[in-house]
Design an enzyme around this catalytic site. Structure first.
Site, short mmCIF file in Angstrom:
data_model
loop_
_atom_site.label_atom_id
_atom_site.label_comp_id
_atom_site.label_asym_id
_atom_site.label_seq_id
_atom_site.Cartn_x
_atom_site.Cartn_y
_atom_site.Cartn_z
N GLU A 71 -62.57 7.83 31.34
CA GLU A 71 -63.55 8.22 30.32
C GLU A 71 -63.10 9.50 29.61
OE1 GLU A 71 -64.15 7.47 33.49
OE2 GLU A 71 -66.13 6.59 33.78
N GLY A 105 -64.88 18.46 42.81
CA GLY A 105 -65.40 18.26 41.45
C GLY A 105 -66.87 18.61 41.34
N ARG A 106 -67.67 18.13 42.28
CA ARG A 106 -69.12 18.35 42.18
C ARG A 106 -69.54 19.75 42.60
NH1 ARG A 106 -67.56 14.38 45.58
NH2 ARG A 106 -67.90 14.63 47.81
N HIS A 142 -96.88 10.96 34.41
CA HIS A 142 -97.37 9.86 33.57
C HIS A 142 -96.45 8.65 33.68
CE1 HIS A 142 -100.31 12.64 31.93
NE2 HIS A 142 -99.34 13.53 32.02
N LYS A 163 -63.30 1.69 39.96
CA LYS A 163 -62.34 2.24 38.98
C LYS A 163 -61.13 1.33 38.87
CE LYS A 163 -63.12 7.21 39.67
NZ LYS A 163 -62.52 8.46 40.12
N LYS A 212 -60.62 17.52 36.82
CA LYS A 212 -59.85 18.01 37.96
C LYS A 212 -58.54 17.22 38.09
CE LYS A 212 -60.05 18.82 42.89
NZ LYS A 212 -60.75 18.66 44.14
N GLU A 262 -72.90 11.62 46.22
CA GLU A 262 -71.46 11.47 46.31
C GLU A 262 -70.94 12.19 47.56
OE1 GLU A 262 -68.70 10.83 42.69
OE2 GLU A 262 -68.31 12.89 43.27
O1 F6P Z 1 -66.20 9.37 39.94
C1 F6P Z 1 -65.79 10.22 40.91
C2 F6P Z 1 -65.19 11.49 40.45
O2 F6P Z 1 -63.94 11.58 41.04
C3 F6P Z 1 -66.05 12.70 40.79
O3 F6P Z 1 -65.92 13.08 42.09
C4 F6P Z 1 -65.58 13.69 39.79
O4 F6P Z 1 -66.47 14.76 39.64
C5 F6P Z 1 -65.48 12.82 38.55
O5 F6P Z 1 -65.01 11.58 39.04
C6 F6P Z 1 -64.59 13.34 37.47
O6 F6P Z 1 -63.29 13.56 37.95
P1 F6P Z 1 -62.26 14.47 37.19
O7 F6P Z 1 -62.81 15.84 37.12
O8 F6P Z 1 -61.00 14.39 37.99
O9 F6P Z 1 -62.08 13.89 35.81
#
Ligand code: F6P
Length: 523
Positions: A195, A248-249, A364, A493, A189, A334
């Protein structure tokens, strides 16, 4: 202003006198009428919760006093519900519900574009594999749904995911693939996530090694920040947009689901959206007492705020949705893992820890703790959401019957327990009976909800996910927290960026002794 504290105190008082769940079935002979709800292919049985009819009345009263209906109307009208970020919250508009005409036009245009694009890729046959790069909301939904689609739909292209910054993630995703036949979709987003950018760069380098200048033709971006994607080097025509009113979620319904559309086809994806749309309309239109997400949310409020449970186990008895708990960890924790209310006051007890794994595997592993573990509120253990699929999609009727029997048995066992008197009778006159009997006793009275889906169709999966989304909204209203921001993820972060820069420069910076020593292990 709503005096939540006194409303919660009232619930606590009711909980302190709550009858045993098994007894509720005797005192409330029509219990199932009120505590079982069905909508389309989804049935939810809340009757094994430690909630009497009176307690449910009190919970509904709480919802009304927290102005739930007004908040629900604001949500669907596209008002600025995400106040701390000054945004509307309209993921439902992605399935055709709510928002203005302009928003619906934009959504329809995007849906057409995605479907045409997916059809073209599928017809062309040039690409055999997709590598979906993203993390959090840009990963968990597509991952859960991809597995879920497997029950009834056919995957035409191999779909791999890379999320973690750990090099193993991208290495595993690319392993054995042919760059000439691979499409890389970078989903972010913000297009600023460390990452995702790092995995995107590594994927591009991998493509470039074989394809040279043509690597760009194998890369797409899905983002709400087009400029950053362009800066990254994605061709403008290869960018799929979504909007800041999609959290995002809550984004799997948007172009974030592009890889699903390509792999499984636009029709399957449309059915998934329709399932969510049906749940949206149920949530929007049904009175609170007949409303599934409301009931689910109130059950959670009861367990958290009245019974004092601090976690919720989610156990899907369906391997195809085994990632449900991981998905819900982000969706619920979140969204509602907040310590301050919308007014800046201490929020009290909010979102419990969400955890779980697939059944029967969990039986289990951690079920011992669910049955006899202590602490963490109520009677010990944790409330459980059991989720099962009634149809056998594997053509293994015996396996399926055993799977369902285990699911139903666990909810019953958690509720009825095994009283010490019965255990003592079984043990007879053993000399060690006083030591052994308590160890073999099950306290019971441990609450659970059982959700069943008639089949694991894309429609039913959309239904299920939207149910949890709206549950989260309702709980946010009752706890008076903003469910749509996530300030709590920022600090880590920022520190990670500082630490990475310092480690690269061979410095240890100004940190506490522990962190300095850890950095020293690397520099
Ligand atoms: O770690 C938090 C967050 O901002 C989430 O809310 C989001 O889904 C994820 O990182 C990834 O963010 P993006 O889609 O901006 O890479």
């Amino acid at each position: 202003m709503t005096d939540r504290k006194s409303l919660f105190k009232n619930l606590e008082a009711l909980a302190s006198q709550a009858p045993a769940i098994v007894d509720l079935f005797n005192t409330e002979p029509n219990r199932l009428d009120r505590f079982v709800m069905r909508e389309g292919p989804l049935r939810a049985d809340f009757s094994k919760q430690a909630i009497s009819g009176n307690a449910l009345d009190a919970l509904l009263d709480l919802a009304a006093k927290c102005h739930l209906e007004e908040w629900r109307a604001k949500l669907f009208a596209g008002e600025t519900v995400n106040t701390s970020e000054d945004r509307a919250v309209l993921h439902m508009a992605l399935r055709g519900v709510g928002g203005t005409k302009d928003i619906q036009d934009d959504v329809n245009q995007m849906r057409r574009h995605m479907a045409e694009f997916a059809d073209e890729i599928r017809a062309e046959g040039k690409f055999k594999s997709i590598v979906h790069i993203g993390i959090g909301g840009s990963d968990l939904g597509p991952r859960l749904v991809s597995d879920g689609f497997e029950a009834m739909a056919e995957q035409a292209l191999t779909l791999r995911f890379a999320e973690n910054v750990d090099g193993a993630s991208i290495n595993d995703a690319l392993s054995g693939l042919d760059p000439k036949e691979t499409l890389v979709i970078i989903v972010s987003k913000s297009f600023g996530t460390q990452e995702t950018k790092m995995n995107g760069l590594s994927a591009r380098a991998w493509l470039s090694e074989s394809l040279g200048d043509k690597a760009g033709e194998h890369m797409l971006a899905v983002t709400a920040n087009r400029e950053r994607a362009i800066d990254f080097g994605i061709k403008t025509e290869n960018i799929f947009d979504f909007w800041d009113w999609v959290g995002g979620r809550y984004s799997v319904w948007s172009a974030v689901g592009l890889s699903l559309q390509i792999a499984y086809g636009p029709d399957v994806f449309s059915e998934f959206l329709e399932g969510a749309e049906a749940m949206d309309m149920h949530f929007r239109d049904q009175p609170l007492q007949e409303n599934l997400p409301v009931m689910m949310a109130l059950t959670g409020i009861w367990n958290r705020n009245a019974m004092g449970y601090s976690s919720l186990a989610v156990i899907p008895y369906s391997r195809r949705i085994r990632k449900l708990a991981a998905f819900l960890q982000q969706l619920e924790m979140e969204s509602n893992g907040k310590g301050a209310t919308r007014d800046g006051e201490p929020a009290g007890m909010t979102c419990p820890v969400i955890w779980g794994d697939e059944g029967t595997n969990g039986q289990h592993a951690f079920f011992q703790w669910l049955h006899q573990g202590t602490g963490l509120g109520g009677n010990g253990g944790a409330p459980v959401d059991f989720v099962a699929v009634l149809k056998d999609h594997e053509n293994r009727p015996e396996h399926h019957a055993a799977l369902l029997a285990n699911c139903f048995a666990q909810s019953e066992a958690l509720m009825i327990g095994k009283p010490e008197a019965i255990v003592r009778k079984e043990l007879g006159d053993r000399a060690d009976i006083d030591a052994l009997a308590p160890q073999k006793t099950f306290p019971g009275n441990r609450p659970s909800t059982t959700i069943t889906l008639d089949e694991l169709s894309p429609f039913a999966l959309g239904h299920l996910i939207a149910l949890y989304e709206h549950k989260v909204f309702v709980q946010g209203v009752i706890w008076n927290v903003n469910s749509f921001d996530q300030w709590g993820v920022e600090l880590g972060k920022v520190l990670a960026t500082t630490i990475l820069d310092e480690m690269k420069a061979g410095e240890t910076g100004h940190h506490d002794a522990s962190t300095t020593a850890l950095m020293g292990l690397v520099t």
